[in-house]
Each structure stands twice: as C-alpha cells, then as structure tokens.
Write a protein that holds these residues in place. Sequence first.
Motif, short mmCIF file in Angstrom:
data_model
loop_
_atom_site.label_atom_id
_atom_site.label_comp_id
_atom_site.label_asym_id
_atom_site.label_seq_id
_atom_site.Cartn_x
_atom_site.Cartn_y
_atom_site.Cartn_z
N GLN A 1 -7.77 -50.20 -50.36
CA GLN A 1 -7.93 -51.24 -49.34
C GLN A 1 -7.24 -50.79 -48.06
N GLY A 2 -7.74 -51.31 -46.96
CA GLY A 2 -7.17 -50.96 -45.66
C GLY A 2 -7.94 -49.89 -44.92
N LEU A 3 -8.93 -49.23 -45.58
CA LEU A 3 -9.75 -48.23 -44.90
C LEU A 3 -10.87 -48.89 -44.11
N ARG A 4 -11.36 -48.18 -43.09
CA ARG A 4 -12.45 -48.72 -42.28
C ARG A 4 -13.75 -48.86 -43.08
N ARG A 5 -13.98 -47.96 -44.02
CA ARG A 5 -15.15 -48.02 -44.90
C ARG A 5 -14.68 -47.79 -46.34
N PRO A 6 -15.35 -48.38 -47.33
CA PRO A 6 -14.82 -48.32 -48.70
C PRO A 6 -14.96 -46.95 -49.35
N VAL A 7 -13.88 -46.46 -49.89
CA VAL A 7 -13.84 -45.26 -50.74
C VAL A 7 -12.94 -45.61 -51.90
N ASN A 8 -13.40 -45.38 -53.14
CA ASN A 8 -12.58 -45.70 -54.30
C ASN A 8 -12.45 -44.53 -55.25
N ASP A 9 -11.33 -44.54 -55.95
CA ASP A 9 -10.97 -43.44 -56.83
C ASP A 9 -11.09 -43.88 -58.29
N LEU A 10 -11.62 -43.00 -59.13
CA LEU A 10 -11.73 -43.25 -60.56
C LEU A 10 -10.61 -42.53 -61.30
N SER A 11 -10.21 -43.07 -62.42
CA SER A 11 -9.35 -42.33 -63.32
C SER A 11 -10.15 -41.21 -63.96
#
Length: 698
Positions: free
Chosen positions: A665-675
């Motif tokens: 959260q807090g980024l201009r566009r969503p990027v998410n990390d997987l385990s």
Amino acid sequence: MARSVYLTGLEPGGGKSAVALGVAELLSRRVERIGAFRPLARLTPDPIMELLHRRYGMTLPLPELTGSDYATAQQLIGDGRTDELVSRIVDRFRQVERECDVVVVVGTDYGRDTGDPQQERGVPGEFALNLRLAAEFGAVTLPVVDGHERGGEEIAAAMRSAYRALADRGAVLVGVLANRADPAVRERALAAAESLPVPAYVVPEEPAVAAPTVGEVMAVLDAEPVLGVDQVARTRDVLNVVVGGATLPTFLDYITDGSLVVTPGDRSDLVVASFAAHAAGHVSLAGLVLTLGLPLDPRVERLVTASEPVLPVLSVARESYDTVTALAGLTGRISPDNPRKVDAALGVFEAAVDTAQLAEQLDVARSHRVTPMMFEYTLVERARAHRRRVVLPEGTEERILRAAEILQRRGICELTLLGPGDEIARRGRELGLDLADVEVADPADSPWRDEFAAEYGKLRADRGVTEEAAYDRMGDVNYFGTMMVHTGRADAMVSGCVHPTADTIRPAFEIIRTKPWVSVASSVFFMCLADQVLVYGDCAVVQDPDPEQLADIALSSAQTAEQFGVTPRVAMLSYSTGGSGSGADVDKVAEATALVRRRRPELPVEGPIQYDAAVDPAVAATKLPQSEVAGNATVLIFPDLNTGNNTYKAVQRSAGAVAVGPVLQGLRRPVNDLSRGATVADIVSTVAITAIQAAAQE
C-alpha cells in the motif's frame, strides 16, 4: 427473508449440481453459516453434498445432510406411507436449518441412468413430492430446466411450462433457470422468456463442466495406467473420443483439443503420431487408451516416454468398440477433488446469472460480520465487477499457470503472462490447462522493450543508468512487468512466487514510486481467523518506522481495510496500554497515534495498547473500559517489522489462520508480492485483491 432455496427439476438431468454450487457460492458471500440438504440421495456419500459440505465448511456430519435414500422412499410410498416419508425428511431438514443461516436444497433426480436398474427408478409422484417438501420447508423455489440439445424457443417454452406448473400449485418462485444451453441459442431463449413474471436465467453449456476426466474414464473402464498417469493427469478433461482405426493422415484430421484416442496397442504409428501432435502444439490431447490388452512395443515406449509433455496412457483388455460403447454418455461429476471443474462451473454460472438480482430475489440479509469465507468470495465478486488487467511476470511457473486458468474461468481479471510463448504453451499443454484467452508477452523479444528502456533511463537518469543498462534491465520480467503497469499496458502486477520480495518491490519503488502524500510504502496481511478477518500492518516492508511513518502505515492500513469491507478500528500496538509503561518505544507509538488522530479525527484509533487489550473484550474492560477500539480492534499496527513479522507467523501457525498478503500500500499503482510458498489459492486471492486495488485507485 428466505431461510432456504429449493432447486428442483421437472425431468431427469439439467445439471442441478452445478446450479446448487453457483447458488451456494452466491449465498456464501452474504451469510456466515450456509447449509445444504438433499431430500433423497442415490449415492453414499452424495457427490454434490460432499462438495458443498467440504467447500463451505459445514459443521454437521455429511450423512445428516440427506433426508432419505431412494430405496426407503420407494418402500414407504409403495406402502401408502408418504406422510411418514415426508415427516422423516422434514425432521432431518429442520436439524440442518437450526444450525444454518440459509440452506440450499437440491431436489430429487426423477430417475437417471446409473447403470443399476434398481437405482434408475425414481419414486412415484416425484414432482408433487418436491412441491410438497418445498412448502413444508418454507423454501422459495428455483426450477431448473434442461437446455441441452434444445433450440431457443424450445428452452423458453420449457421455462414457461416450469413456471406455470409450480406457480399454479402455490410455489413461491425466485426465478426460472435453464442450464446446459447451446451458447448459440442463449440470447434467443432469453428474449423468448421475457414474458415470465420472474427473472429468467439461461446458463450455457461449458464442455469443461460436463466432460469426464481421465480419472473417471479409468474408473469406468477399469483401466490400468501405462504412462504419465499421475494425479494431475487424472484431472484432464476428455472432450471427445476418437477411435484410431483410419490411416495416419486421416487420423490427424480428426484429433482435436481434449480428444481421448482409443486405439489397439499395436498401432504404433497412431501412438507416436498422437505424442508428436501433442508435443508440437498441434493439439492438446487428453490421453490414449490402448485396447485388446496389447502392450506398447518397447522401442515405441522408449521414444514416447522421452517426449515432452508426456501424455497419460491407459490400457484395457476389451476391444475398441466395447471401450467406446462403455464411454458413451459418460459425463463428469463436479467433485471437491477436482477444483478445476468447480471453477469452470462457477465461472459459467456467474457469467450467465445476474447474481445481484438473484440475491435480491432471495432476500437473504447480509451478515454484519466479515468471516474468512465471505471475505474470500467477496474478493472474487468485486474483482469481476471491475475487471482490470494484471501482469504475472512468472509465466512459466506451474502454480501461476494453474491460477491463471482459474482467474480466466472465473472472469476475475484480464491477464498477461510474461515469458517465452512456446514454453508457456508447452507447460499449459503438459498440465492440460485452458489458457486460450490469456495474453503472453516475452520481454526478450517484445516490441515494447526499446520504449520501456528509454522510459526507465529517463526515470533513473539521476542514478547514472545508461541506455545499455536500461535495455538490459528490461529483460528482467519484474522490471518489464512493472513498466507495463507504469505505461498503462497493465493495471497492476503480482510477482514473488519464485522471486525474493526485494526483486518484486524494488522495481516498484524505482518506477511507480509512492503517492505524494505518503511518506513510506508499507504492507498489510489480511489474517483470516476462524470467525473474523483482521488487518495486520506492517509485517513485510518497513523495518523500524519513525512516528510519522508509523502514522502513515496506520492510515494506509485503515484505507486498505475499508477497500475490502473491513470496518477499521485501529490499534497502535505496544508493550504498554495507555500510561502503564514508558520508554522510547512507547513514546513513538503515542506520537504516531496523535498524528493519526489529527489527520483523520473521525477514525477510531487507540494507542499505545497491548495486543490482548486490543482484541479481547474481557481484557479491554479492565484496562481501557471507555475505549471504542479496545477489545474490538480490526486493524492492528505493529511498532516495527520484527514484532509484526513474528506475530503474523505465530498467529498463522498456532491459530490455523490464513494469511493473505503481503498487500503493498502507498504506491501510485498496485504491485503485490507473493510468498515463495504461495499455493494456487493464495495466488488467486492476491490477484483478486490487486485487481480491486487497481479499480479503487482509478
């Protein structure tokens, strides 16, 4: 408010199991405790009851979800004791109803071809029995019409007939549904059924739902495995059967995707041709059945075993004609052991049925609490409503490919997989996956690479990045995927299945960067406990936040909670509650809490507060009796990464919680990390969350 919905046909067939699954999925998003009931069952355990029982975590034992078996029902009705039968069934139903908020009732089968003459017979007056039971249960009714091999007008006529037959006898209908219709006639059937006074739904036939699997073929034929018959191969769909009796060129004209080739074991030419066509990508075959009990020639076996991907090969003693006859009319079952078929059934149901309208017709009050199951299924519902494109850089990884098929079938988002196209196609064929509508891009030869390199060079010019270095960097799938998001070719990115966290988030920090009003990007985990969903932040990114950063983490986490239906009540955690302790760490949390209150005065926040006082009402009543957050916190903010990471893992392991995240959260566009240990289900949930984030930001 409807406490139960009764799904009934007026004839054998129609696919009530798939409809029951779709209705149960819809209801699971609205209530905490969903139940299922089968008035009469032929098999023990009944497959659809077993699926619903396992999928929706029903607490009652599986046998208690059935009213009676057919043999007992036939005996009682034949003895003139129908009232006794109905009384027994109603008593069993009431036991289920008492334990549940809503019950999905799957009506009787009207006799069906099971291969056992004793089991094929229905009971006298089944239509009247279903009507009576629906009335006794106080259930609303959804009749299911079989649309298979019917034209549009014929389907509409059957729907009108079903409505009239039930409405004239006092049933309360919430709609009429035709299942397994030819997609080509669906719109015509809907137009012809517009005159119905209740909603009409026409669900098209989906081959992947009705198709038997290789495992089911094995069971029917009592076949022996020869090659490549692992657990994955057993779930491959058999869409048609091709008998290998023609010459080789003619044979190649007849095999198509999903074909099961039936041929004598001594037709080495057809065996080799099947493997070659499959490996070359000409077709994606389901497998081969070798008849007459003839083994493969050892030289042929060595050759095809070296082929990639290996096809499942079975052997039967019977001849080809008898084999094909045994397979005639075989249809697949939706079972809890075949999640691919479950997702295919749900995908076609949700695409064809206005689920919001049907939920309104059922008038089931939505629970005020958000349970883990409701949270998970609401993700799918919301993502489908605002489809966004998500790029998955790890396009050759098996878990990603399996998740991609589910995401596509459920219509959760548009997808782009990164990696060599031929390798992705080969892996898809090897796993028997349908990835036809998934976009593939290879950074190594993409026409976008020059553009991305130039843009990255501008963004990092102050860091001395040269044109050559930027071009090399764009060969990295995570940098390439992040640049797709930055340039608008994708709305979001999910990676980390085989890459460390740093490899996923570093490109995001360099290219996408944080929102102007946020001092630091952070993360949360959605902790799905037995009876609620909590939000933990930050457990993955910021090691030791200062007071301003900690306040930003709290505010971002509260906003993320709101986006996903969790009412934020924020606890700023510490080893001290109120003024019970002192020290620099407590002072940091107190200062951050004050900043949160100044920036969002309406947000319920408490801190410093200990974890037990935040979540346990009894402890809260002693330590902070006047607090609206203490004992009821939903968003828990840890003072540093060491505390947060250890706590989420301790809760995950010791309480059996499902941890969804980290969600950045807090980024201009969503990027998410997987385990790197993420399951297919974890990937699907994370992609759905990411797609929702993208829609919310827009």
